[in-house]
Design a protein around this motif. Structure first.
Motif, PDB file in Angstrom:
ATOM      1  N   VAL A  58      14.532  22.087 -17.063  1.00  0.00           N
ATOM      2  CA  VAL A  58      14.765  23.298 -16.282  1.00  0.00           C
ATOM      3  C   VAL A  58      14.893  24.476 -17.237  1.00  0.00           C
ATOM      4  O   VAL A  58      15.564  24.378 -18.261  1.00  0.00           O
ATOM      5  N   LYS A  59      14.265  25.589 -16.866  1.00  0.00           N
ATOM      6  CA  LYS A  59      14.328  26.777 -17.710  1.00  0.00           C
ATOM      7  C   LYS A  59      15.592  27.566 -17.420  1.00  0.00           C
ATOM      8  O   LYS A  59      15.556  28.736 -17.053  1.00  0.00           O
ATOM      9  N   LYS A  60      16.705  26.904 -17.556  1.00  0.00           N
ATOM     10  CA  LYS A  60      18.039  27.506 -17.438  1.00  0.00           C
ATOM     11  C   LYS A  60      18.902  26.857 -18.505  1.00  0.00           C
ATOM     12  O   LYS A  60      18.686  25.698 -18.864  1.00  0.00           O
ATOM     13  N   SER A  61      19.909  27.577 -18.962  1.00  0.00           N
ATOM     14  CA  SER A  61      20.842  26.971 -19.904  1.00  0.00           C
ATOM     15  C   SER A  61      21.645  25.902 -19.164  1.00  0.00           C
ATOM     16  O   SER A  61      21.704  25.886 -17.929  1.00  0.00           O
ATOM     17  N   GLN A  62      22.276  25.034 -19.918  1.00  0.00           N
ATOM     18  CA  GLN A  62      23.105  23.986 -19.316  1.00  0.00           C
ATOM     19  C   GLN A  62      24.174  24.619 -18.429  1.00  0.00           C
ATOM     20  O   GLN A  62      24.413  24.169 -17.314  1.00  0.00           O
ATOM     21  N   LYS A  63      24.806  25.697 -18.916  1.00  0.00           N
ATOM     22  CA  LYS A  63      25.852  26.369 -18.159  1.00  0.00           C
ATOM     23  C   LYS A  63      25.299  26.983 -16.869  1.00  0.00           C
ATOM     24  O   LYS A  63      25.904  26.861 -15.809  1.00  0.00           O
ATOM     25  N   GLU A  64      24.141  27.639 -16.946  1.00  0.00           N
ATOM     26  CA  GLU A  64      23.534  28.253 -15.756  1.00  0.00           C
ATOM     27  C   GLU A  64      23.199  27.204 -14.699  1.00  0.00           C
ATOM     28  O   GLU A  64      23.446  27.409 -13.514  1.00  0.00           O
ATOM     29  N   LEU A  65      22.641  26.082 -15.131  1.00  0.00           N
ATOM     30  CA  LEU A  65      22.283  25.030 -14.188  1.00  0.00           C
ATOM     31  C   LEU A  65      23.537  24.420 -13.565  1.00  0.00           C
ATOM     32  O   LEU A  65      23.590  24.192 -12.359  1.00  0.00           O
ATOM     33  N   PHE A  66      24.563  24.200 -14.372  1.00  0.00           N
ATOM     34  CA  PHE A  66      25.835  23.678 -13.863  1.00  0.00           C
ATOM     35  C   PHE A  66      26.404  24.622 -12.808  1.00  0.00           C
ATOM     36  O   PHE A  66      26.805  24.193 -11.723  1.00  0.00           O
ATOM     37  N   GLU A  67      26.437  25.915 -13.112  1.00  0.00           N
ATOM     38  CA  GLU A  67      26.985  26.894 -12.166  1.00  0.00           C
ATOM     39  C   GLU A  67      26.154  26.950 -10.887  1.00  0.00           C
ATOM     40  O   GLU A  67      26.698  27.099  -9.792  1.00  0.00           O
ATOM     41  N   PHE A  68      24.830  26.814 -11.006  1.00  0.00           N
ATOM     42  CA  PHE A  68      23.966  26.784  -9.831  1.00  0.00           C
ATOM     43  C   PHE A  68      24.313  25.580  -8.953  1.00  0.00           C
ATOM     44  O   PHE A  68      24.453  25.704  -7.738  1.00  0.00           O
ATOM     45  N   LEU A  69      24.480  24.412  -9.559  1.00  0.00           N
ATOM     46  CA  LEU A  69      24.716  23.183  -8.802  1.00  0.00           C
ATOM     47  C   LEU A  69      26.146  23.069  -8.265  1.00  0.00           C
ATOM     48  O   LEU A  69      26.404  22.246  -7.395  1.00  0.00           O
ATOM     49  N   THR A  70      27.073  23.870  -8.762  1.00  0.00           N
ATOM     50  CA  THR A  70      28.430  23.833  -8.213  1.00  0.00           C
ATOM     51  C   THR A  70      28.590  24.780  -7.020  1.00  0.00           C
ATOM     52  O   THR A  70      29.594  24.724  -6.328  1.00  0.00           O
ATOM     53  N   LYS A  71      27.609  25.645  -6.783  1.00  0.00           N
ATOM     54  CA  LYS A  71      27.615  26.522  -5.603  1.00  0.00           C
ATOM     55  C   LYS A  71      26.846  25.792  -4.504  1.00  0.00           C
ATOM     56  O   LYS A  71      25.618  25.702  -4.535  1.00  0.00           O
TER      57      LYS A  71
ATOM     58  N   GLU B  46      20.545  24.323  -0.457  1.00  0.00           N
ATOM     59  CA  GLU B  46      19.535  24.576   0.573  1.00  0.00           C
ATOM     60  C   GLU B  46      18.166  24.790  -0.075  1.00  0.00           C
ATOM     61  O   GLU B  46      17.142  24.354   0.448  1.00  0.00           O
ATOM     62  N   GLN B  47      18.145  25.447  -1.247  1.00  0.00           N
ATOM     63  CA  GLN B  47      16.892  25.690  -1.970  1.00  0.00           C
ATOM     64  C   GLN B  47      16.272  24.393  -2.495  1.00  0.00           C
ATOM     65  O   GLN B  47      15.083  24.343  -2.780  1.00  0.00           O
ATOM     66  N   LEU B  48      17.095  23.365  -2.661  1.00  0.00           N
ATOM     67  CA  LEU B  48      16.621  22.107  -3.249  1.00  0.00           C
ATOM     68  C   LEU B  48      16.170  21.086  -2.216  1.00  0.00           C
ATOM     69  O   LEU B  48      15.555  20.079  -2.560  1.00  0.00           O
ATOM     70  N   MET B  49      16.484  21.347  -0.967  1.00  0.00           N
ATOM     71  CA  MET B  49      16.199  20.380   0.094  1.00  0.00           C
ATOM     72  C   MET B  49      14.699  20.248   0.354  1.00  0.00           C
ATOM     73  O   MET B  49      13.929  21.168   0.090  1.00  0.00           O
ATOM     74  N   PRO B  50      14.310  19.092   0.910  1.00  0.00           N
ATOM     75  CA  PRO B  50      12.901  18.897   1.284  1.00  0.00           C
ATOM     76  C   PRO B  50      12.477  19.898   2.358  1.00  0.00           C
ATOM     77  O   PRO B  50      13.315  20.487   3.048  1.00  0.00           O
TER      78      PRO B  50
ATOM     79  N   THR C 171      12.694  14.536  -4.634  1.00  0.00           N
ATOM     80  CA  THR C 171      12.423  15.896  -4.144  1.00  0.00           C
ATOM     81  C   THR C 171      13.468  16.876  -4.672  1.00  0.00           C
ATOM     82  O   THR C 171      13.128  17.978  -5.120  1.00  0.00           O
ATOM     83  N   LEU C 172      14.756  16.479  -4.630  1.00  0.00           N
ATOM     84  CA  LEU C 172      15.801  17.358  -5.192  1.00  0.00           C
ATOM     85  C   LEU C 172      15.494  17.669  -6.643  1.00  0.00           C
ATOM     86  O   LEU C 172      15.583  18.822  -7.084  1.00  0.00           O
ATOM     87  N   SER C 173      15.143  16.646  -7.402  1.00  0.00           N
ATOM     88  CA  SER C 173      14.835  16.805  -8.826  1.00  0.00           C
ATOM     89  C   SER C 173      13.645  17.746  -9.036  1.00  0.00           C
ATOM     90  O   SER C 173      13.702  18.641  -9.881  1.00  0.00           O
ATOM     91  N   GLN C 174      12.577  17.503  -8.300  1.00  0.00           N
ATOM     92  CA  GLN C 174      11.393  18.363  -8.437  1.00  0.00           C
ATOM     93  C   GLN C 174      11.716  19.813  -8.110  1.00  0.00           C
ATOM     94  O   GLN C 174      11.249  20.721  -8.782  1.00  0.00           O
ATOM     95  N   ASN C 175      12.537  20.008  -7.091  1.00  0.00           N
ATOM     96  CA  ASN C 175      12.897  21.386  -6.706  1.00  0.00           C
ATOM     97  C   ASN C 175      13.827  22.029  -7.729  1.00  0.00           C
ATOM     98  O   ASN C 175      13.778  23.242  -7.926  1.00  0.00           O
ATOM     99  N   ILE C 176      14.654  21.235  -8.403  1.00  0.00           N
ATOM    100  CA  ILE C 176      15.469  21.779  -9.506  1.00  0.00           C
ATOM    101  C   ILE C 176      14.557  22.267 -10.622  1.00  0.00           C
ATOM    102  O   ILE C 176      14.784  23.314 -11.212  1.00  0.00           O
ATOM    103  N   SER C 177      13.510  21.511 -10.894  1.00  0.00           N
ATOM    104  CA  SER C 177      12.603  21.878 -11.998  1.00  0.00           C
ATOM    105  C   SER C 177      11.872  23.184 -11.728  1.00  0.00           C
ATOM    106  O   SER C 177      11.381  23.829 -12.653  1.00  0.00           O
ATOM    107  N   LYS C 178      11.800  23.605 -10.456  1.00  0.00           N
ATOM    108  CA  LYS C 178      11.101  24.845 -10.100  1.00  0.00           C
ATOM    109  C   LYS C 178      11.997  26.077 -10.199  1.00  0.00           C
ATOM    110  O   LYS C 178      11.527  27.188  -9.972  1.00  0.00           O
ATOM    111  N   LEU C 179      13.280  25.889 -10.487  1.00  0.00           N
ATOM    112  CA  LEU C 179      14.215  27.018 -10.532  1.00  0.00           C
ATOM    113  C   LEU C 179      13.839  28.008 -11.623  1.00  0.00           C
ATOM    114  O   LEU C 179      13.378  27.638 -12.667  1.00  0.00           O
TER     115      LEU C 179
END
Length: 129
Positions: free
Chosen positions: A10-23, A28-32, A121-129
């Motif tokens: 993912v083209k986000k820092s570890q901290k950015e991705l963590f903060e995204f996933l804790t909200k 909803e953006q990751l859902m199929p 699908t969740l994983s693939q959608n995370i990779s598109k962030l």
């Protein structure tokens, strides 16, 4: 039953991705695409996919920058969905979704394939962030 997605970058820092996933609203953006319902309620959210029962996930645990663990709100189907986050460089991180559930063999056989598709699908959608 244990399932895992592929590790994705993912083209986000570890901290950015963590903060995204804790909200929780961000899930909803990751859902199929076939999502029919998504509502956040405090430390949990409920979602429904076409042809499947609605599921409520609760934020169970956060390990700062490394891991976000969601769990089923119902004890009828006990499971956790874990996002492992690994720093790969200053501005990229690797993520992997892990599903752990305690189901009888018949139930496991019926839900294994749709669940694997869901976490992929969740994983693939995370990779598109």
């Amino acid at each position: 039953m244990n399932l895992e997605s592929n590790k994705i970058s993912v083209k986000k820092s570890q901290k950015e991705l963590f903060e995204f996933l804790t909200k929780l609203e961000n899930y909803e953006q990751l859902m199929p695409e076939n999502i029919q319902k998504f509502e956040v309620d405090g430390e949990s959210f409920i979602f429904g996919l076409k042809g499947m029962p609605e599921i409520r996930l609760v934020l169970k645990e956060k390990v700062e920058f490394d891991k976000v663990i969601l769990g089923a709100a119902s004890s009828k189907l006990p499971f956790t969905l874990t996002a492992n986050i690994i720093e790969s460089s200053e501005d990229t991180a690797d993520a992997q979704m892990l599903f752990e559930g305690d189901f009888n063999p018949m139930m496991a056989m019926m839900i294994k394939s749709p669940l694997q598709k869901f976490i992929d699908t969740l994983s693939q959608n995370i990779s598109k962030l």
